[in-house]
Design an enzyme around this catalytic site. Structure first.
Site, PDB file in Angstrom:
ATOM      1  N   ASP A 180       0.617  -1.720   0.192  1.00  0.00           N
ATOM      2  CA  ASP A 180      -0.155   0.292  -0.287  1.00  0.00           C
ATOM      3  C   ASP A 180       1.010   1.431  -0.076  1.00  0.00           C
ATOM      4  O   ASP A 180       0.854   2.079   0.999  1.00  0.00           O
ATOM      5  CB  ASP A 180      -1.138  -0.170   1.442  1.00  0.00           C
ATOM      6  CG  ASP A 180      -1.889  -1.276   1.425  1.00  0.00           C
ATOM      7  OD1 ASP A 180      -1.986  -2.172  -0.097  1.00  0.00           O
ATOM      8  OD2 ASP A 180      -3.204  -1.281   1.661  1.00  0.00           O
ATOM      9  N   LYS A 183      -6.404  -5.129  -3.565  1.00  0.00           N
ATOM     10  CA  LYS A 183      -8.363  -5.018  -2.404  1.00  0.00           C
ATOM     11  C   LYS A 183      -9.194  -4.311  -2.028  1.00  0.00           C
ATOM     12  O   LYS A 183      -8.790  -3.208  -1.860  1.00  0.00           O
ATOM     13  CB  LYS A 183      -7.304  -5.745  -1.118  1.00  0.00           C
ATOM     14  CG  LYS A 183      -6.629  -4.798  -0.523  1.00  0.00           C
ATOM     15  CD  LYS A 183      -5.161  -5.300   0.378  1.00  0.00           C
ATOM     16  CE  LYS A 183      -4.343  -4.061   0.794  1.00  0.00           C
ATOM     17  NZ  LYS A 183      -4.412  -3.592   2.424  1.00  0.00           N
ATOM     18  N   CYS A 211      -2.262  -2.901   7.455  1.00  0.00           N
ATOM     19  CA  CYS A 211      -1.940  -4.040   6.427  1.00  0.00           C
ATOM     20  C   CYS A 211      -1.056  -4.257   6.231  1.00  0.00           C
ATOM     21  O   CYS A 211      -0.795  -5.734   5.716  1.00  0.00           O
ATOM     22  CB  CYS A 211      -2.291  -2.969   5.148  1.00  0.00           C
ATOM     23  SG  CYS A 211      -4.300  -2.590   4.602  1.00  0.00           S
TER      24      CYS A 211
END
Ligand code: VGL
Ligand code: ZN
Length: 194
Positions: free
Chosen positions: A14, A99, A147
């Site tokens: 990310d 995602k 994450c």
């Protein structure tokens, strides 16, 4: 420190504008400053023939993940917007796994939770790694306490030898100490903290 080979993957979590850029809607303190060092790790992995894969948080405009829809986060990483793009300084030289595209919740790069039925939906990350013959992963990126943590915990659960580069992650720290607690939770679960 983990050395790369074709059975070892670097998972870059990310590193997107909303997290990594100071102008992002969920900017992680210290995120942007990590990018040169993450790029150096990408280079180290590439030179040794390692697999490199990236995850992207990728939300619809409305999702119970967002505070305006009953969740906890400011609107971020809406698919197709600037905030969801990789930070322009990041070297992207591998597959990207997105995602949350259908509004599913969850933080791990490996799976999402369907909000209607509550089922766990796998992403393509595990099949991608397995098909490439990967047995060991190194995780870096954003954010340590969400994450990165969930991706690393899932990697261990799935049987990958798993390391997190503590020098290549940064935390949201909604509560002071969340990043440190995440590191300890990963270590307790069998993640090598490097
Ligand atoms: C993340 C908060 C909300 C992350 C994603 O990438 O760590 N954090 N959505
Ligand atoms: Zn998100």
């Amino acid at each position: 420190m983990t050395n790369y080979d074709p059975a070892t993957a670097l998972v870059v979590v990310d590193v997107q504008n909303d997290f990594a850029d100071p102008a992002g809607s969920l900017a992680v303190s210290g995120g942007k400053a990590l990018i040169p060092d993450i790029n150096a790790e990408v280079q180290r992995a590439a030179t040794a023939g390692g697999v490199i894969v990236y995850t992207q948080d990728w939300h619809p405009e409305s999702t119970p993940h967002f505070a305006k829809d009953g969740g906890k986060w400011p609107v971020h990483c809406v698919g197709g917007t600037w905030g969801a793009e990789f930070h322009p300084h990041l070297q992207v030289v591998g597959r990207a796994i997105r995602k949350g595209q259908q509004g599913e919740d969850g933080y791990s790069g490996f799976r999402m939770r369907d909000l209607a039925g509550g089922e766990e939906i796998p992403t393509d990350l595990e099949p991608f790694l397995r098909e490439g013959g990967v047995s060991s992963v190194v995780v870096c990126g954003l954010a340590t306490d969400y994450c990165v943590k969930e991706t690393a915990l899932d990697a261990v659960r799935l049987g990958f030898k798993t390391a997190v580069r503590a020098d290549l992650v940064a935390a949201v720290n909604l509560e002071a100490g969340d990043g440190d607690r995440a590191i300890e939770a990963m270590r307790a679960a069998g993640v090598e903290i490097e």
